[in-house]
Design an enzyme around this catalytic site. Structure first.
Site, short mmCIF file in Angstrom:
data_model
loop_
_atom_site.label_atom_id
_atom_site.label_comp_id
_atom_site.label_asym_id
_atom_site.label_seq_id
_atom_site.Cartn_x
_atom_site.Cartn_y
_atom_site.Cartn_z
N HIS A 10 0.88 -1.17 0.00
CA HIS A 10 0.00 0.00 0.00
C HIS A 10 0.91 1.21 0.00
O HIS A 10 2.14 1.06 0.02
CB HIS A 10 -0.98 -0.02 1.18
CG HIS A 10 -0.37 0.00 2.54
ND1 HIS A 10 0.53 -0.96 2.97
CD2 HIS A 10 -0.51 0.85 3.59
CE1 HIS A 10 0.90 -0.70 4.23
NE2 HIS A 10 0.28 0.40 4.62
N HIS B 123 -7.33 -1.62 5.90
CA HIS B 123 -6.31 -0.66 6.38
C HIS B 123 -6.22 0.48 5.36
O HIS B 123 -6.23 1.66 5.73
CB HIS B 123 -4.99 -1.40 6.52
CG HIS B 123 -3.86 -0.56 7.03
ND1 HIS B 123 -3.83 -0.03 8.30
CD2 HIS B 123 -2.71 -0.14 6.43
CE1 HIS B 123 -2.72 0.67 8.46
NE2 HIS B 123 -2.02 0.63 7.34
N HIS C 156 1.24 3.93 2.17
CA HIS C 156 1.50 4.71 3.39
C HIS C 156 2.99 5.05 3.47
O HIS C 156 3.84 4.31 2.94
CB HIS C 156 1.05 3.93 4.62
CG HIS C 156 -0.41 4.10 4.92
ND1 HIS C 156 -1.04 3.46 5.97
CD2 HIS C 156 -1.38 4.84 4.32
CE1 HIS C 156 -2.32 3.79 6.00
NE2 HIS C 156 -2.55 4.62 5.01
N HIS D 82 4.70 -5.08 11.86
CA HIS D 82 5.02 -4.05 12.86
C HIS D 82 4.98 -4.60 14.28
O HIS D 82 4.30 -4.03 15.15
CB HIS D 82 4.04 -2.87 12.72
CG HIS D 82 4.19 -2.09 11.44
ND1 HIS D 82 5.39 -1.60 10.99
CD2 HIS D 82 3.26 -1.70 10.52
CE1 HIS D 82 5.20 -0.94 9.85
NE2 HIS D 82 3.92 -0.99 9.54
N ASP E 279 0.11 -4.67 6.48
CA ASP E 279 -0.59 -3.96 7.55
C ASP E 279 -2.04 -4.40 7.76
O ASP E 279 -2.86 -3.64 8.28
CB ASP E 279 -0.52 -2.45 7.30
CG ASP E 279 0.88 -1.90 7.58
OD1 ASP E 279 1.80 -2.71 7.85
OD2 ASP E 279 1.04 -0.67 7.55
N ASP F 62 5.32 4.78 5.50
CA ASP F 62 6.32 3.86 6.03
C ASP F 62 6.47 2.61 5.15
O ASP F 62 7.09 1.63 5.56
CB ASP F 62 6.00 3.48 7.48
CG ASP F 62 4.61 2.91 7.65
OD1 ASP F 62 3.69 3.33 6.91
OD2 ASP F 62 4.43 2.03 8.52
N HIS F 63 5.91 2.67 3.95
CA HIS F 63 6.05 1.57 2.99
C HIS F 63 6.56 2.05 1.63
O HIS F 63 6.77 1.24 0.74
CB HIS F 63 4.71 0.82 2.83
CG HIS F 63 4.29 0.15 4.10
ND1 HIS F 63 4.42 -1.20 4.32
CD2 HIS F 63 3.79 0.67 5.26
CE1 HIS F 63 3.99 -1.50 5.55
NE2 HIS F 63 3.60 -0.38 6.13
#
Lengths: 243, 243
Positions: free
Chosen positions: A92, A163, A94, A226, A181, A96-97
């Site tokens: 995805h 998510h 976001h 995570h 996630d 942090d990806h």
């Protein structure tokens, strides 16, 4: 197939983000990417967070990332350069990806078509999630896809929205399942509690159940994106998994 | 028309429940009902929480409710008995809005048809919200409705889903707007931040915007369901608003 987990450092989140509406102390969580050497080429799944972006836009997440925990340095640890990666997949979009996408200018970038549209025109409450737009540079070779798909033999992407609207999970060699996630921790999988950040919690619960069903069907090991305790038990690059 | 606000006591919630994903200290929030004497009869909107249920199932919310803060006692304060209430409306069926329904056995109970179905077969993450089922007693005169509707002249129910699937807000005499749980506080309305408990956050944002638009169109005052500071500025029964 060889599979490496690339360490991207860590950030701190509220416990109610780790598990929606479940109170508790703040928690430091890892961020990592998945690199796969396959007969069809080199595949990278996600690229972690960018330290400068995160420190500037989400300083409250107390990002920690050494120079050795960046995508170029982690690839080098495995004997590769960014230009060796033929296909980059973002589970995805976001922050942090996608933080390292900008280093992979030679790669084809596979992302769900709904995710692509949403990241470019997101809900107000998704501001922080989609705050890093550096993946969307001019000349990026983005290839929108949809539905479940076999990216290459033994690399199966399956839809797990909730998510985010276009979230993908990955089953490797029918043995290792990266749920990214869909949920963050083993307890969250067990209790079907998604993360506090989400777009559609009803879909989110269905996706947790889908991950459980796919894992059960193939007797696959679920990797948690995570969870610091789980992360400590995994092999970190340059160590690798052989499939 | 006369309108009373009936004090039902208070509970404590996490700040991330008050405002989704916004950290902060725990907060004690009020619970209240709205009683309206109308030419067409006596209307009650919501019935607060039941102390025994909340103490048993959600003790972490530290419920406080004196005997004077129950629905029968509050009605008596205004000169009425439970049997005087012709129509009871539940904005939605969460435990802190239905706790006194069981005292209103003579009333017709108006509730959104989607809310009714959802409360009887809800998502796992809605367990606490829908944990008090005492409204669903044998003989309850429930009348499912849907769409926006004028309940009686000057009593307009309009759909505001998100927090729950069948949530209604209320505009009274085109002057007073009760948004119930569309958002909890003035800051949440301003910033369009819904509560941490919700079913569909995308719909939730649309509903906050709808409340804003309806309030602006009629220059109506918005009443906040769960804000202690706002609650302290309101008239409490037996004081009343005259429209």
């Amino acid at each position: 197939m060889k599979l490496w987990l690339l360490d991207n450092g860590s950030i701190v989140i509220e416990h109610t983000q780790l598990m929606w509406n479940v109170p508790g102390p703040q928690v430091r969580i890892p961020s990592y990417s998945v690199l796969i050497e396959h007969d069809d080429g080199l595949f990278l799944f996600d690229t972690g967070f960018d330290l400068e972006h995160t420190s500037r836009v989400l300083p409250f997440e107390l990002p920690e990332q050494t120079p050795e925990q960046t995508i170029p340095a982690q690839l080098e640890l495995c004997g590769f350069r960014p230009s060796d990666v033929g296909t980059l997949v973002n589970s995805h979009l976001h922050f942090d990806h996608v933080g390292g996408n900008k280093h992979l200018t030679a790669s084809k970038v596979v992302v769900h078509e709904r995710e692509l549209a949403q990241a470019r025109d997101h809900e107000s409450f998704e501001f922080f999630g989609y705050s890093d737009k550096t993946w969307d540079y001019e000349g990026a070779r983005i290839e929108p896809v949809s539905g479940d798909l076999e990216l290459a033999p033994g690399l199966w992407l399956f839809e797990t929205p909730g998510h985010t609207v276009g979230h993908y999970s990955l089953l490797v060699g029918e043995k290792l399942l990266f749920a990214f996630d869909v949920m963050y921790t083993p307890a969250a999988l067990d209790k079907e509690i998604q993360a506090g950040f989400h777009n559609d919690p009803v879909a989110g619960v269905r996706s947790i159940r889908r991950v459980k069903a796919v894992a059960a069907e193939h007797a696959a090991e679920v990797f948690f994106s995570h969870d610091m305790d789980a992360w400590q038990t995994y092999k970190h690059a340059p160590e690798f998994y052989e499939l």
